[in-house]
Design a protein around this motif. Structure first.
Motif, PDB file in Angstrom:
ATOM      1  N   VAL A  44      76.379  94.822  16.027  1.00 34.76           N
ATOM      2  CA  VAL A  44      76.402  93.492  15.410  1.00 34.76           C
ATOM      3  C   VAL A  44      75.769  93.622  14.032  1.00 34.76           C
ATOM      4  CG1 VAL A  44      75.660  91.100  15.583  1.00 34.76           C
ATOM      5  CG2 VAL A  44      76.168  92.407  17.665  1.00 34.76           C
ATOM      6  N   LEU A  45      76.517  93.295  12.997  1.00 42.43           N
ATOM      7  CA  LEU A  45      76.000  93.338  11.634  1.00 42.43           C
ATOM      8  C   LEU A  45      75.756  91.892  11.184  1.00 42.43           C
ATOM      9  CD1 LEU A  45      75.217  94.780   9.094  1.00 42.43           C
ATOM     10  CD2 LEU A  45      77.642  95.067   8.527  1.00 42.43           C
ATOM     11  N   GLY A  46      74.502  91.463  11.305  1.00 41.22           N
ATOM     12  CA  GLY A  46      74.134  90.092  10.987  1.00 41.22           C
ATOM     13  C   GLY A  46      74.003  89.258  12.248  1.00 41.22           C
ATOM     14  N   PHE A  47      72.770  89.019  12.701  1.00 43.26           N
ATOM     15  CA  PHE A  47      72.572  88.201  13.909  1.00 43.26           C
ATOM     16  C   PHE A  47      72.507  86.736  13.477  1.00 43.26           C
ATOM     17  CE2 PHE A  47      70.072  86.255  17.351  1.00 43.26           C
ATOM     18  CZ  PHE A  47      70.909  86.577  18.410  1.00 43.26           C
ATOM     19  N   SER A  48      73.674  86.122  13.350  1.00 42.96           N
ATOM     20  CA  SER A  48      73.803  84.767  12.810  1.00 42.96           C
ATOM     21  C   SER A  48      73.777  83.719  13.916  1.00 42.96           C
ATOM     22  CB  SER A  48      75.123  84.646  12.055  1.00 42.96           C
ATOM     23  OG  SER A  48      76.217  84.767  12.966  1.00 42.96           O
ATOM     24  N   ASP A  49      73.672  82.468  13.505  1.00 46.02           N
ATOM     25  CA  ASP A  49      73.754  81.362  14.461  1.00 46.02           C
ATOM     26  C   ASP A  49      75.105  81.368  15.167  1.00 46.02           C
ATOM     27  OD1 ASP A  49      71.218  80.565  13.734  1.00 46.02           O
ATOM     28  OD2 ASP A  49      71.911  79.012  12.340  1.00 46.02           O
ATOM     29  N   ARG A  50      76.175  81.654  14.412  1.00 40.44           N
ATOM     30  CA  ARG A  50      77.505  81.686  15.021  1.00 40.44           C
ATOM     31  C   ARG A  50      77.613  82.800  16.053  1.00 40.44           C
ATOM     32  NH1 ARG A  50      82.280  79.819  13.337  1.00 40.44           N
ATOM     33  NH2 ARG A  50      81.005  77.963  13.090  1.00 40.44           N
ATOM     34  N   PHE A  51      77.008  83.945  15.771  1.00 40.88           N
ATOM     35  CA  PHE A  51      77.089  85.025  16.745  1.00 40.88           C
ATOM     36  C   PHE A  51      76.362  84.648  18.027  1.00 40.88           C
ATOM     37  CE2 PHE A  51      75.681  88.697  19.034  1.00 40.88           C
ATOM     38  CZ  PHE A  51      76.848  89.439  19.118  1.00 40.88           C
ATOM     39  N   SER A  53      75.603  81.747  19.266  1.00 43.25           N
ATOM     40  CA  SER A  53      76.099  80.571  19.988  1.00 43.25           C
ATOM     41  C   SER A  53      77.500  80.756  20.563  1.00 43.25           C
ATOM     42  CB  SER A  53      76.093  79.346  19.073  1.00 43.25           C
ATOM     43  OG  SER A  53      77.014  79.520  18.003  1.00 43.25           O
ATOM     44  N   SER A  54      78.319  81.620  19.949  1.00 40.56           N
ATOM     45  CA  SER A  54      79.700  81.715  20.425  1.00 40.56           C
ATOM     46  C   SER A  54      80.232  83.145  20.480  1.00 40.56           C
ATOM     47  CB  SER A  54      80.617  80.838  19.556  1.00 40.56           C
ATOM     48  OG  SER A  54      80.492  81.191  18.194  1.00 40.56           O
ATOM     49  N   LEU A  55      80.198  83.880  19.371  1.00 45.18           N
ATOM     50  CA  LEU A  55      80.800  85.209  19.367  1.00 45.18           C
ATOM     51  C   LEU A  55      80.161  86.126  20.404  1.00 45.18           C
ATOM     52  CD1 LEU A  55      81.202  85.963  15.546  1.00 45.18           C
ATOM     53  CD2 LEU A  55      82.991  85.342  17.164  1.00 45.18           C
ATOM     54  N   GLY A  56      78.818  86.138  20.421  1.00 47.57           N
ATOM     55  CA  GLY A  56      78.128  87.033  21.341  1.00 47.57           C
ATOM     56  C   GLY A  56      78.393  86.707  22.796  1.00 47.57           C
ATOM     57  N   LYS A  57      78.369  85.419  23.121  1.00 49.73           N
ATOM     58  CA  LYS A  57      78.601  85.018  24.511  1.00 49.73           C
ATOM     59  C   LYS A  57      80.033  85.316  24.939  1.00 49.73           C
ATOM     60  CE  LYS A  57      75.029  81.445  24.567  1.00 49.73           C
ATOM     61  NZ  LYS A  57      74.726  79.998  24.679  1.00 49.73           N
ATOM     62  N   ALA A  58      80.993  85.081  24.042  1.00 55.99           N
ATOM     63  CA  ALA A  58      82.383  85.394  24.362  1.00 55.99           C
ATOM     64  C   ALA A  58      82.563  86.900  24.583  1.00 55.99           C
ATOM     65  CB  ALA A  58      83.297  84.907  23.239  1.00 55.99           C
ATOM     66  N   PHE A  59      81.899  87.688  23.748  1.00 56.66           N
ATOM     67  CA  PHE A  59      81.986  89.145  23.889  1.00 56.66           C
ATOM     68  C   PHE A  59      81.436  89.588  25.247  1.00 56.66           C
ATOM     69  CE2 PHE A  59      80.156  93.335  23.680  1.00 56.66           C
ATOM     70  CZ  PHE A  59      81.116  94.095  23.025  1.00 56.66           C
TER      71      PHE A  59
END
Length: 372
Positions: A44-51, A53-59
């Motif tokens: 993960v390059l950049g632990f953002s709010d979007r990651f 809340s959504s991208l990380g959980k979907a992954f």
């Protein structure tokens, strides 16, 4: 989607996949990603709010089934690295590697990278990621300048890595159905498109508490700037970058990029023939540089045939939410509404007005698109 191979193939070749320069990624790109039995280690390059809340959980929902592993979190801000470790522990009960910058990230040798950094960094990080030998999923906007976009495109062509750009509409079943309906010819010729994205949020893209808490020593300001002109440390431009050019274009990069993408996708046209825009900071006098209100008018059509085409009117304001978010497509026979997900004959050519000119009426049959 039952296997890891299917997941990669859909990412590379499916309707949500990236088309760089109008060309879809090839089957060879898919074959090049990995052997079918190898676990894919994703950084993960950049632990953002979007990651988080959504991208990380979907992954994580599909990772084990498809033999993917969230392998490391890279962020130049120590707070985000710590938050990333805590988030991963809460989601999985396990620990995860971290990296303070991309130099350390490449030493850890991930196979693929999710890019979730600041808007202006996306294209530059994408070029770096694929040249480091990794495949990439990159948040939109792909780039904020043509120079950055062309550098990433050059790297993509050089390396032949699998790349996907995250654009929200490409994942919606209603948008896929709308495209199929328009491309089938049933809708008739597109004659106009109207799009809006309106909110009334003085705090949109603001981070006042974090701005007060962060210190320059907590992060790496020079790395953050990448190819932007040097200026002294400014926590607002680090955390509230969407309000400040050249770190973000604001409304066009954040919102219009999602919506205008549907025009290219539905019509098959790669670029507008012309565009004019106007905007300003009319309400929120908080030091921002990017507009709180913007309107753009696009002309689309074949470059070799000025007699064919249509107009797109895009408007967005952050000062009054009336009208909300909408995408309306019009033909001579009616309207396709991607807010209600309905096709209707509204505004179509009636028998009375057609007969006056010896023409046939054109009224679309009502049709419901799939819901999101």
């Amino acid at each position: 989607m039952k296997t890891r191979r299917d997941f990669i193939k859909k990412s590379a070749l499916g309707a949500a996949g990236l088309a760089l320069g109008g060309r879809n990624l090839s089957a060879r790109s898919y074959r090049n990603i990995m052997g079918s039995n190898d676990r894919i280690r994703v950084g993960v390059l950049g632990f953002s709010d979007r990651f988080r809340s959504s991208l990380g959980k979907a992954f994580l929902k599909y990772a084990k089934e498809m033999n993917f592993e969230l392998y490391t979190i890279c962020d130049i801000w120590n707070r985000r690295r710590d938050e990333g470790v805590a988030w991963y522990k809460a989601q999985t009960g396990e620990t995860i590697k971290t990296a303070r910058n991309t130099d350390e990230l490449w030493e850890q040798r991930p196979d693929a990278v999710i890019i979730s950094t600041a808007d202006f960094q996306h294209a530059l990080h994408l070029a770096e990621v694929v040249r480091a030998g990794c495949h990439a999923y990159c948040e939109k906007p792909f780039a904020e300048t043509m120079d950055d976009a062309n550098e990433a495109l050059k790297a993509a062509k050089e390396t032949n890595k699998v790349i996907q750009i995250g654009s929200q509409r490409r994942s919606g079943s209603n948008y896929h159905a709308a495209r199929e309906y328009i491309r089938s010819g049933k809708f008739g010729k597109i004659v106009a498109v109207e799009m809006t994205w309106n909110v009334n949020q003085p705090g949109r893209w603001r981070r006042p508490q974090l701005v007060a808490e962060i210190k320059e020593s907590d992060t790496d300001w020079e790395r953050y700037l990448m190819n932007r002109p040097y200026e002294p440390w400014d926590p607002r431009k680090y955390l509230e970058y969407r309000l400040f050019w050249p770190y973000s274009s604001g409304i066009p990069g954040q919102w219009m990029s999602h919506q205008i993408d549907t025009v290219h996708w539905f019509s098959g046209l790669e670029y507008p023939r012309s565009v004019v825009a106007n905007g300003g900071i009319y309400m929120w006098k908080d030091g921002r540089r990017n507009c709180d209100t913007l309107t753009a008018v696009f002309d689309y059509g074949p470059f070799d045939n000025p007699d064919e085409g249509f107009q797109v009117i895009y408007s967005s304001r952050q000062t009054n939410s009336a009208g909300g978010t909408k995408e309306w497509y019009f033909s001579n026979g009616g309207k396709l509404d991607l807010d209600t997900n309905k096709v209707t004959s509204e505004g179509g050519l009636t028998e009375r007005h057609a007969a006056e000119m010896g023409m046939k009426p054109f009224l679309l049959e009502e049709y419901d698109l799939p819901q999101i």
